[in-house]
Structures are given as structure tokens and as C-alpha cells.
Write a protein that holds these residues in place. Structure first.
Motif, mmCIF file in Angstrom:
data_model
loop_
_atom_site.group_PDB
_atom_site.id
_atom_site.type_symbol
_atom_site.label_atom_id
_atom_site.label_comp_id
_atom_site.label_asym_id
_atom_site.label_seq_id
_atom_site.Cartn_x
_atom_site.Cartn_y
_atom_site.Cartn_z
ATOM 1 N N VAL A 45 3.236 -16.248 -9.458
ATOM 2 C CA VAL A 45 4.307 -15.990 -8.490
ATOM 3 C C VAL A 45 3.856 -14.926 -7.481
ATOM 4 C CG1 VAL A 45 6.726 -15.305 -8.199
ATOM 5 C CG2 VAL A 45 6.020 -16.555 -10.253
ATOM 6 N N TYR A 46 4.089 -15.216 -6.208
ATOM 7 C CA TYR A 46 3.753 -14.283 -5.121
ATOM 8 C C TYR A 46 5.042 -13.937 -4.360
ATOM 9 C CZ TYR A 46 -1.014 -16.085 -5.847
ATOM 10 O OH TYR A 46 -2.227 -16.457 -6.387
ATOM 11 N N PHE A 47 5.384 -12.671 -4.299
ATOM 12 C CA PHE A 47 6.590 -12.244 -3.561
ATOM 13 C C PHE A 47 6.226 -11.877 -2.124
ATOM 14 C CE2 PHE A 47 8.163 -11.771 -7.842
ATOM 15 C CZ PHE A 47 9.500 -12.104 -7.722
ATOM 16 N N PHE A 48 7.168 -12.122 -1.204
ATOM 17 C CA PHE A 48 7.004 -11.651 0.175
ATOM 18 C C PHE A 48 7.795 -10.357 0.312
ATOM 19 C CE2 PHE A 48 6.131 -16.234 0.720
ATOM 20 C CZ PHE A 48 4.897 -16.143 1.346
ATOM 21 N N ASN A 89 18.443 -5.154 13.028
ATOM 22 C CA ASN A 89 18.612 -4.906 14.467
ATOM 23 C C ASN A 89 18.156 -6.092 15.316
ATOM 24 O OD1 ASN A 89 19.609 -2.358 13.983
ATOM 25 N ND2 ASN A 89 17.583 -1.392 14.028
ATOM 26 N N GLY A 90 17.793 -7.204 14.639
ATOM 27 C CA GLY A 90 17.440 -8.419 15.382
ATOM 28 C C GLY A 90 15.956 -8.619 15.598
ATOM 29 N N GLU A 91 15.117 -7.735 14.990
ATOM 30 C CA GLU A 91 13.665 -7.888 15.178
ATOM 31 C C GLU A 91 13.084 -8.916 14.204
ATOM 32 O OE1 GLU A 91 11.384 -4.261 15.372
ATOM 33 O OE2 GLU A 91 13.026 -3.189 16.368
ATOM 34 N N LYS A 92 11.838 -9.329 14.487
ATOM 35 C CA LYS A 92 11.160 -10.301 13.622
ATOM 36 C C LYS A 92 10.893 -9.702 12.247
ATOM 37 C CE LYS A 92 8.414 -13.282 16.649
ATOM 38 N NZ LYS A 92 7.051 -13.734 16.954
ATOM 39 N N PRO A 93 11.134 -10.458 11.169
ATOM 40 C CA PRO A 93 10.781 -9.965 9.837
ATOM 41 C C PRO A 93 9.261 -9.817 9.704
ATOM 42 C CG PRO A 93 12.235 -11.862 9.698
ATOM 43 C CD PRO A 93 11.793 -11.769 11.113
ATOM 44 N N MET A 94 8.859 -8.767 8.998
ATOM 45 C CA MET A 94 7.439 -8.558 8.715
ATOM 46 C C MET A 94 7.292 -8.497 7.190
ATOM 47 S SD MET A 94 5.046 -5.388 9.940
ATOM 48 C CE MET A 94 5.405 -5.580 11.678
ATOM 49 N N VAL A 95 6.409 -9.341 6.658
ATOM 50 C CA VAL A 95 6.272 -9.396 5.199
ATOM 51 C C VAL A 95 4.813 -9.202 4.793
ATOM 52 C CG1 VAL A 95 8.262 -10.930 4.868
ATOM 53 C CG2 VAL A 95 5.987 -11.929 5.192
ATOM 54 N N GLU A 96 4.635 -8.750 3.541
ATOM 55 C CA GLU A 96 3.287 -8.732 2.965
ATOM 56 C C GLU A 96 3.358 -9.408 1.603
ATOM 57 O OE1 GLU A 96 1.603 -4.953 1.944
ATOM 58 O OE2 GLU A 96 3.337 -4.324 0.755
ATOM 59 N N GLN A 97 2.358 -10.218 1.315
ATOM 60 C CA GLN A 97 2.339 -10.947 0.053
ATOM 61 C C GLN A 97 1.963 -10.008 -1.085
ATOM 62 O OE1 GLN A 97 0.626 -15.061 -0.229
ATOM 63 N NE2 GLN A 97 -0.830 -14.079 -1.595
ATOM 64 N N ARG A 98 2.734 -10.058 -2.169
ATOM 65 C CA ARG A 98 2.441 -9.246 -3.367
ATOM 66 C C ARG A 98 2.259 -10.186 -4.565
ATOM 67 N NH1 ARG A 98 5.034 -4.142 -2.794
ATOM 68 N NH2 ARG A 98 4.336 -3.635 -4.898
ATOM 69 N N GLY A 99 1.185 -9.986 -5.312
ATOM 70 C CA GLY A 99 0.965 -10.838 -6.480
ATOM 71 C C GLY A 99 -0.488 -11.270 -6.558
ATOM 72 N N PRO A 100 -0.862 -12.151 -7.449
ATOM 73 C CA PRO A 100 0.060 -12.939 -8.275
ATOM 74 C C PRO A 100 0.552 -12.202 -9.520
ATOM 75 C CG PRO A 100 -2.208 -13.557 -8.769
ATOM 76 C CD PRO A 100 -2.261 -12.536 -7.662
ATOM 77 N N TYR A 101 1.774 -12.566 -9.905
ATOM 78 C CA TYR A 101 2.321 -12.182 -11.212
ATOM 79 C C TYR A 101 2.252 -13.461 -12.034
ATOM 80 C CZ TYR A 101 3.723 -8.110 -8.604
ATOM 81 O OH TYR A 101 3.681 -6.981 -7.807
ATOM 82 N N VAL A 102 1.390 -13.444 -13.069
ATOM 83 C CA VAL A 102 1.058 -14.703 -13.754
ATOM 84 C C VAL A 102 1.780 -14.818 -15.100
ATOM 85 C CG1 VAL A 102 -0.834 -16.164 -14.611
ATOM 86 C CG2 VAL A 102 -1.199 -14.695 -12.612
ATOM 87 N N TYR A 103 2.338 -16.013 -15.335
ATOM 88 C CA TYR A 103 3.041 -16.310 -16.582
ATOM 89 C C TYR A 103 2.417 -17.536 -17.228
ATOM 90 C CZ TYR A 103 6.527 -13.160 -14.626
ATOM 91 O OH TYR A 103 7.150 -12.067 -14.086
ATOM 92 N N ARG A 104 2.210 -17.425 -18.540
ATOM 93 C CA ARG A 104 1.743 -18.607 -19.274
ATOM 94 C C ARG A 104 2.954 -19.475 -19.557
ATOM 95 N NH1 ARG A 104 1.253 -18.857 -24.695
ATOM 96 N NH2 ARG A 104 1.336 -16.574 -24.799
ATOM 97 N N LYS A 105 2.810 -20.748 -19.263
ATOM 98 C CA LYS A 105 3.941 -21.665 -19.434
ATOM 99 C C LYS A 105 3.749 -22.477 -20.715
ATOM 100 C CE LYS A 105 6.353 -25.444 -17.077
ATOM 101 N NZ LYS A 105 6.303 -26.417 -15.974
#
Length: 492
Positions: A66-69, A79-95
Motif C-alpha cells: 500500500v502506498y499513501f499519497f 484556499n483553492g490551490e492545486k493539491p501537492m502530494v508525496e508518495q509514502r510506502g510501501p506498507y506491505v502485508y502478507r495476504k
């Protein structure tokens, strides 16, 4: 003694002919034997240990990354400006998947529920579940869009409710809380007074309904009567079609349950499957042949039309109301919340979506989904299903929490479910379905070549022996006449 040599040579010629005959028979019978083995190994049958175990409890390691923004400018967004994101992760889970309530039916189908559980793998993750990230608050921004058509006075009341429960437009929580749920007084309030409005009761988390849950009651074909139907979905939760979408075609439940496919694939084959999480059937198309750990494979990928809107691809009209191409509106199966599914980083989507958000960098290698499959058996060898969860958000008058937010499809997180065949399963699979068919194929040619070589050598030997015999006979005739002439001369 000399006479036995041609007989031996003739014997070898006969043996050679028989060997060629046996090899030729193998050419025709061999593929049928292999096909028969493949059919036995791919139908769902408890008597077949290898394939049944493989189907029942996926023996290969499967992981969800899983990668969060993480939102870097929440105040500026308001205030109406463009969103700025940075990718965080991966957070890994065994399924961990296991099929339960397995019931075989007389019409060559089998029903089951598949339960899934996730276990955090710190060694494979970039951070820990205690890491803190900021994402849009679905409860506030999602509900605002859902309720924008209500009277202004009601919207003011909703805004007052958010303030009462101290719910703002953005959430800063730990990865663990966002994934599996956190206590929210607002959620408790909504579940008490507006039951059914939220997808889950209790804690509110983006993957809360994934863990320790099942994907519904699947009934699929075993392939015992017709191998081309193996693994295809007969019904899901008793339904043979869905009711989420607007056309009969988009409501169809097509293909398999997404784990195995019927055998004997060609480059013209497609990989259709039904995904309860996407609330629809999806279909992958052939991209290129390849090899995975010595096993021949076909790579299937998502066509660019998968999430295209109705304008760009008419058959998708039934999935609308649509926004830009590259988004699937899943609000109809998510309590009407304005949630969209896409490829990660808006890969293969309308470029305009990338313009609205800063910090996204789509590439096929990192963000395209694929399945590498063994075409002879329909068994996936290497799988990577990647999807992104997005929230449509905008300013809604009367709900002050939405500020002056510009209309935007905001990425929240993306996840990859991946697994590959490995260990003892790989060895068994390689031996039974790659080595043995190859040995059979080579055997037929070895027999033919050996037979032809035996015939050739034996024929040469046969003629050589005959030739030398003829010389000997001629020689003895010459010797006799010589003897006779000597005798007659002495008599004279």
C-alpha cells in the motif's frame, strides 16, 4: 556365417522401421496424452492433489503493498490551490486466502467463500504502521459531495455536526488507523441515527472491510464436463448478473474469479474475471510472450479502454455517470460516496487528471497491472494487480469545511496485490507441466531419428555384406577355373 549377416542387417532394418513407426505414432498420440494430463490437472477435483490444493489454499506467497499519497499543502488546497502530494510506502502485508464451505454440485459446479487476512510485514515495508500521513477526510469531503443537493439549511446543519464531532476536511492519522480503522464519534453517531449510510459499522478504515472478510459466495464451474468452462463464474451471491450499472452488458458477470483460467490459451485469448472489489467484470488482453523462471508465459495487461469513459469507448457508457477517461465511478456500489478507481498515478488516464494534482509520475513498469500466465494450463505464474483509490472533492456551499476547494479527483492511496509461483509448487509445476511434455516431444523425434539412422546404417551394412559375398562367390569361381586349367595343362 556370412549368410547370417544380411539377416542381422534385415533385422535392424525392421527394428528401425518399427522405431520410426513408434515415433510417428507418438507425434500424433503425444499431444493428446499431454492434453489429457493438462485437463486432469486443471479441473477442480479433490482427487487431484496438486491442482486441488493449489486452488483451495493459494500455496504461493501473496502480498499487498500500500502506498499513501501524503498531502503536503492541506491549507492551500482549502484556499483553492492545486493539491501537492508525496508518495509514502510501501506498507506491505502478507495476504492469506483460504476457501471454506466448499460444496460440489451435480451440475459440475462448486460453491465456496474465500476468506482473506492480512499480516503486516515490517521487513518488506519502507516504514511502520505507526507512521503518520495526511489524506482527505472521506467522511467530511465525501459526504459533502453526496449531500450537496440537499436544502441549504440542512447543509448548514451537517456542517455544524462536523464541528461538533471535531471532524475537519483532512485527516492526520497513523497508517494502521487509516488501514484498519479508528474510533470516530461521528461514525458512531451516523451508524446509530443513519444506519446503512456507511459501508462498515464500528471503526472507520479504508481497508476495514477487507480484513477477516470473505469476497462473497462464488459458484464456479469445475471443468469436469467441459474443460473450457473451468473456473468460470456461474453465480456470485446467487446472482448471475449485477444491478450496479446501467446496461445489461456492464452488469454481466464474466470470466473466472480471478485466480485461475481455463487451459489451452492462445495469443487471441483474453483474461476475463469478476472483481467484487471493483464491483464489475474486468478483462485483460495479450501483450507479449515471455518466460518466468524457465516456464513459458504469456503476459496479459489492462487495455487502455478498461477505465475509458463512454465518450471515448461506447461500451463503457453503462458505467457512467463518467468523468475523464481513466476513472471508474464505483459510487453505485459504495453507498453513493464519490469514490473512483483508476490505475496508480493516473497511468493510462486523461492527462488533465495529472494536471490537477502535483507529485504524480506514472510509468507502465511501476503502475501498469499485468498477469503472466502459463498458456497451456491457464495457471498464473506472476501477478501484479495495481489499483488506485480516489476521492472526488469540491467546494459545497453551506458546508464550510470544504472551504474554496477546486473541483478535483484526489488520489488517496494505491495498492498492489502481487504474488508469484515459487518453492516446491514451482518445482512440481515445472516437472509435471514443462519437463515431462518436453521430454515426450523430444522422445518422438529421438525415436524417428534413431529409427531412420538404424534403417540407414542397417541398409548400408546389408548392401556391403551382399557386395562382399558376391565378390567371394566371383573369386571362388575364378579360382576353380584356374585350378581346372592347371590340371588340364598337367594332363597334357
Amino acid at each position: 556365417m556370412a549368410m547370417s549377416k544380411p539377416r542381422v542387417a534385415l533385422g535392424f532394418i525392421v527394428a528401425g522401421v518399427l522405431t520410426v513407426f513408434f515415433g510417428t505414432v507418438l507425434v500424433f498420440v503425444g499431444p493428446a496424452v499431454i492434453d489429457d494430463q493438462v485437463k486432469k490437472n486443471t479441473m477442480i477435483d479433490p482427487k487431484n492433489d496438486l491442482s486441488y490444493t493449489m486452488w483451495k489454499d493459494l500455496p504461493v506467497p501473496f502480498f499487498m503493498s500500500v502506498y499513501f499519497f501524503n498531502v503536503l499543502n492541506p491549507q492551500e488546497i482549502l484556499n483553492g490551490e492545486k493539491p501537492m502530494v508525496e508518495q509514502r510506502g510501501p506498507y506491505v502485508y502478507r495476504k492469506q486466502c483460504r476457501k471454506e464451505n466448499i460444496t460440489f454440485h451435480p451440475n459440475y459446479t462448486v460453491s465456496y467463500r474465500e476468506y482473506r487476512r492480512y499480516f503486516f510485514e515490517p521487513s518488506m515495508s519502507v516504514g511502520n504502521e505507526s507512521d503518520v500521513v495526511t489524506i482527505p477526510n472521506m467522511l467530511v469531503l465525501g459526504a459533502s459531495v453526496m449531500l450537496e443537493k440537499l436544502p441549504f439549511a440542512v447543509r448548514l446543519l451537517i456542517s455544524a455536526t462536523f464541528k461538533t464531532f471535531k471532524e475537519g476536511p483532512f485527516l492526520t492519522k497513523t497508517v494502521g488507523e487509516l488501514m484498519w480503522g479508528y474510533d470516530s464519534q461521528l461514525v458512531e453517531f451516523l451508524n446509530k441515527y443513519l444506519p446503512g449510510m456507511l459501508p462498515s459499522t464500528g471503526k472507520f478504515g479504508l481497508f476495514a472491510e477487507f480484513n477477516n472478510s470473505n469476497t462473497g459466495l462464488f459458484t464456479i464451474h469445475t471443468g469436469k464436463d467441459e474443460i473450457s468452462n473451468a473456473h468460470k463464474v456461474d453465480s456470485w451471491n446467487g446472482l448471475t448478473e449485477l444491478s450496479y450499472w446501467r446496461t445489461p452488458q456492464t452488469n454481466m458477470i464474466n470470466g473466472t474469479a480471478g485466480q485461475l483460467w481455463p487451459p489451452f490459451m492462445t495469443k487471441e485469448s483474453t483474461l476475463p474475471f469478476y472483481s467484487p472489489d471493483a464491483c464489475r467484470s474486468l478483462e485483460l488482453v495479450f501483450q507479449r510472450p515471455g518466460e518466468f523462471r524457465g516456464i513459458p508465459s504469456y503476459r496479459f495487461v489492462a487495455p487502455t479502454t478498461m477505465f475509458a469513459n463512454g465518450t471515448d469507448y461506447a461500451p463503457n457508457e453503462g458505467f457512467c455517470p463518467c468523468r475523464q477517461s481513466g476513472l471508474l465511478n464505483v459510487s453505485s456500489c459504495r453507498q453513493n460516496s464519490p469514490v473512483f478507481i483508476s490505475h496508480p498515478h493516473f497511468f493510462n488516464a486523461d492527462p488533465v487528471l495529472l494536471d490537477y494534482v502535483l507529485g504524480l509520475h506514472p510509468t507502465e513498469e511501476e503502475h501498469g497491472l499485468f498477469i503472466d500466465i502459463h498458456p497451456l494450463t491457464g495457471v498464473p505464474l506472476n501477478v501484479s494487480i495495481r489499483l488506485q483509490l480516489n476521492l472526488y472533492m469540491k467546494k459545497v456551499s453551506g458546508i464550510t469545511e470544504t472551504g474554496k476547494i477546486s473541483e478535483v479527483v484526489m488520489p488517496m492511496l494505491w495498492f498492489e496485490e502481487n504474488g508469484y509461483i515459487d518453492g516446491p509448487v514451482l518445482t512440481t509445476f515445472h516437472t509435471n507441466l514443462v519437463v515431462l511434455p518436453a521430454v515426450m516431444e523430444y522422445m518422438q523425434y529421438i525415436f524417428i531419428c534413431l529409427g531412420l539412422l538404424t534403417i540407414l546404417v542397417a541398409t548400408l551394412v546389408h548392401y556391403k555384406v551382399k557386395a562382399s559375398d558376391n565378390l567371394q562367390i566371383k573369386g571362388s569361381h575364378g579360382y576353380e577355373t584356374q585350378e581346372k586349367s592347371v590340371m588340364s595343362n598337367s594332363e597334357k
